[in-house]
Design a protein around this motif. Sequence first.
Motif, PDB file in Angstrom:
ATOM      1  N   GLY A  23     -26.358 119.392  55.620  1.00  0.00           N
ATOM      2  CA  GLY A  23     -25.450 118.981  54.549  1.00  0.00           C
ATOM      3  C   GLY A  23     -24.191 118.340  55.096  1.00  0.00           C
ATOM      4  N   LEU A  24     -23.653 118.915  56.146  1.00  0.00           N
ATOM      5  CA  LEU A  24     -22.467 118.330  56.776  1.00  0.00           C
ATOM      6  C   LEU A  24     -22.798 116.979  57.405  1.00  0.00           C
ATOM      7  CD1 LEU A  24     -20.963 121.520  58.472  1.00  0.00           C
ATOM      8  CD2 LEU A  24     -20.200 120.400  56.374  1.00  0.00           C
ATOM      9  N   LEU A  25     -24.022 116.861  57.930  1.00  0.00           N
ATOM     10  CA  LEU A  25     -24.443 115.578  58.491  1.00  0.00           C
ATOM     11  C   LEU A  25     -24.532 114.522  57.395  1.00  0.00           C
ATOM     12  CD1 LEU A  25     -25.448 113.938  60.887  1.00  0.00           C
ATOM     13  CD2 LEU A  25     -27.760 114.760  60.402  1.00  0.00           C
ATOM     14  N   VAL A  26     -25.035 114.902  56.223  1.00  0.00           N
ATOM     15  CA  VAL A  26     -25.105 113.973  55.083  1.00  0.00           C
ATOM     16  C   VAL A  26     -23.704 113.506  54.705  1.00  0.00           C
ATOM     17  CG1 VAL A  26     -25.593 113.819  52.609  1.00  0.00           C
ATOM     18  CG2 VAL A  26     -27.281 114.807  54.144  1.00  0.00           C
ATOM     19  N   ILE A  27     -22.755 114.452  54.638  1.00  0.00           N
ATOM     20  CA  ILE A  27     -21.376 114.103  54.303  1.00  0.00           C
ATOM     21  C   ILE A  27     -20.812 113.122  55.333  1.00  0.00           C
ATOM     22  CG2 ILE A  27     -19.031 115.017  54.065  1.00  0.00           C
ATOM     23  CD1 ILE A  27     -20.259 117.604  53.030  1.00  0.00           C
ATOM     24  N   ALA A  28     -21.058 113.408  56.611  1.00  0.00           N
ATOM     25  CA  ALA A  28     -20.537 112.536  57.669  1.00  0.00           C
ATOM     26  C   ALA A  28     -21.146 111.130  57.577  1.00  0.00           C
ATOM     27  CB  ALA A  28     -20.842 113.149  59.041  1.00  0.00           C
ATOM     28  N   PHE A 383     -20.893 111.100  44.461  1.00  0.00           N
ATOM     29  CA  PHE A 383     -22.184 111.318  43.805  1.00  0.00           C
ATOM     30  C   PHE A 383     -23.298 111.457  44.848  1.00  0.00           C
ATOM     31  CE2 PHE A 383     -26.089 110.144  41.700  1.00  0.00           C
ATOM     32  CZ  PHE A 383     -25.990 110.754  40.459  1.00  0.00           C
ATOM     33  N   LEU A 384     -23.257 110.621  45.883  1.00  0.00           N
ATOM     34  CA  LEU A 384     -24.296 110.677  46.912  1.00  0.00           C
ATOM     35  C   LEU A 384     -24.305 112.016  47.640  1.00  0.00           C
ATOM     36  CD1 LEU A 384     -24.143 107.099  48.518  1.00  0.00           C
ATOM     37  CD2 LEU A 384     -25.982 108.083  47.144  1.00  0.00           C
ATOM     38  N   PHE A 387     -25.514 114.787  45.200  1.00  0.00           N
ATOM     39  CA  PHE A 387     -26.933 114.738  44.864  1.00  0.00           C
ATOM     40  C   PHE A 387     -27.810 115.046  46.076  1.00  0.00           C
ATOM     41  CE2 PHE A 387     -30.972 112.531  44.342  1.00  0.00           C
ATOM     42  CZ  PHE A 387     -31.381 113.031  43.112  1.00  0.00           C
ATOM     43  N   LEU A 388     -27.523 114.400  47.205  1.00  0.00           N
ATOM     44  CA  LEU A 388     -28.359 114.599  48.387  1.00  0.00           C
ATOM     45  C   LEU A 388     -28.291 116.035  48.886  1.00  0.00           C
ATOM     46  CD1 LEU A 388     -27.644 111.297  50.363  1.00  0.00           C
ATOM     47  CD2 LEU A 388     -29.676 111.891  49.047  1.00  0.00           C
ATOM     48  N   ASN A 389     -27.104 116.626  48.870  1.00  0.00           N
ATOM     49  CA  ASN A 389     -26.980 118.004  49.335  1.00  0.00           C
ATOM     50  C   ASN A 389     -27.499 119.000  48.314  1.00  0.00           C
ATOM     51  OD1 ASN A 389     -25.929 117.409  51.825  1.00  0.00           O
ATOM     52  ND2 ASN A 389     -23.820 117.592  51.208  1.00  0.00           N
ATOM     53  N   GLY A 390     -27.367 118.682  47.033  1.00  0.00           N
ATOM     54  CA  GLY A 390     -27.820 119.625  46.015  1.00  0.00           C
ATOM     55  C   GLY A 390     -29.317 119.621  45.823  1.00  0.00           C
TER      56      GLY A 390
END
Length: 633
Positions: A23-28, A383-384, A387-390
Amino acid sequence: MRQTFQDRFKQELKIWRIGALPGLLVIALVIAARFTGNLQNAEWFAFDLLLRSRPSEPTDDRILIVGIDEVDIRQMKTYPIPDREIAKLIQTLQQHQPAVIGLDIFRDFAVEPGHLQLENLLRSNPNIIGVERVLESETAIAPPEALPPEQVGFADAVLDQDGFLRRSLLGIPISAEEFKVSLTIRLAERYLAKQNITLENGIQDPLAMRFGDAELTRFQANAGGYVSADAGGIQTLINFRSGDRPFHFVPLRDVTSGQVPDDWIRDRIVLIGITAVSFKDVVNTAAVRGNNPGLVNGVEVQAHAISQIISAALDNRPLLKVWPDSWEYVWIVGWGLFGISLGRVIRSPLKLVAGLAIACCVLVSICYGLLMAGWWLPLVPAFLVLFLNGAGITAALFYRHEQNLRARLRDRQLIIDQTFDAIHNGPLQTLAKLLRQSEMQSSNSLQTDLKVLNRELREVYDSMRREALVQGDRFHLSSNQELDLNLPLHEVLFEVYEYTLERDLPYFQQIKLNITTFEPLDDRALTVEQKRGICRFLEEALCNVGKHAKDVTRLDVICKLESDKNLIRIVDNGMGDRDYFNLDHVGRGTQQAKELARELGGQFQRSSRPPQGTICELAWPPGKPWHRWFRLN
């Protein structure tokens, strides 16, 4: 045994350590995509969509647009529009006493007939503002010669990379001594001057322009969804007026024929421009609803830019502003963490979909509501990450880890139950028989020992069951004593040492001299299971002394860092029975010690100690603290 809050918290941290990493990687990655401009077009699209979706506002009747359309041109039977027709239009308008007239038509040369008539009209009416083009020397267009500089404003526009207009250019420094302003500013300045509101420098930003309390937010290169945009001159975002009829709009022929109400012109701003499709004086903007989606006449864009200024000064209508970059990234990270939380807290797929849908609607509603109040917040990156993390990899990892954890607990419980069944159906039945025989023979000592053994065997099941179900950071010594494995390892090992030596084993009573050394070990890289295994090793080694070290009188227990290695050494001076003295004998305890040493990357050895005695030793190298992050307990 019920888990304490601390145990549950630590267990939850372990789960988050596994599930939060992707999830942190997605945020980064999303932040990196935004920082490099890869989300710029998507953010512009969302911005335009929200602006276009706002409820309709009342028509701004302070502005009248007079458009010269195809019908007007056909009636004149000539193009360009002759100066005589423009002069006639201005004379008709002046009869109704407008506050100011903006002539959004280039007139850098005469278009006969009627040029002299138009020139005289421009010179004699100070409320007429003409236009010029100044940005590029190759396409520059001079203003009408009859107008002084203070009655001229430029009509240049700055388009975004996608070809759409979202900004209004208000002022341009031509040289160190010369600064030109736009038609928008000229018209707003003349109109607001009648309300005793003058153009001044900004208070919060001295380089910005201000009319009364309305400070026009100066556009910056990274404002909102922009990345390294051209912020030259003085620009501001356009807060387009929403609705299908933002302004009164009439053709030239209606004005000259007297069909326009007087109150649409008197004390109003009148904009004159060409709206004929063949002239192509249009710009792309997806923020305005209209008959031709995405296409707006240039004169209408001028009206929107003027309207936002006078509406902000007179009606407190919000101007568009953005957060500082740091707060925008906090906003994005916050929604990303919220998405991770949804994936962790909600276990049911259907509930997760419903919760995620609600969260996305809340996000869009917040951005929509704040835009209504004049704040443009990043919607697409937030939003990304939400959505991606959820709904994506984070939720899947949390779910998979949860299922794996439950499967491991079930497997461990099954093994424990099977082990206890085997003990219950075999040794415990034999033990029960021996207990009955001892009662018949009245052997109090044997009976007491057998009862103790019976209790200890049954406690094995309870202890193992607690360890399997609790999954906490505990080491169970007995039914009523457990150690916290989060304490420094040498302190835990000392507790194991003290407890074990209090057990009723035959040769512990013979020990006359105990020498102990318990110093801090480097346990930063150890998992909870590895710590538990080290405690079992020490307990097993001490129990071997109590059970097998015949004639023992001295016991040395060493726990410390030695030669860059963690070392646990147990030394006795006993004779040892046949099995204990046989160093080639490999029992379950020896197997466990060797497996533990292999897992730790260290060594286990059991050797004789001349002239008599045994040395049992476990040594392993210190690990790096970041290794713990990637280990699963």
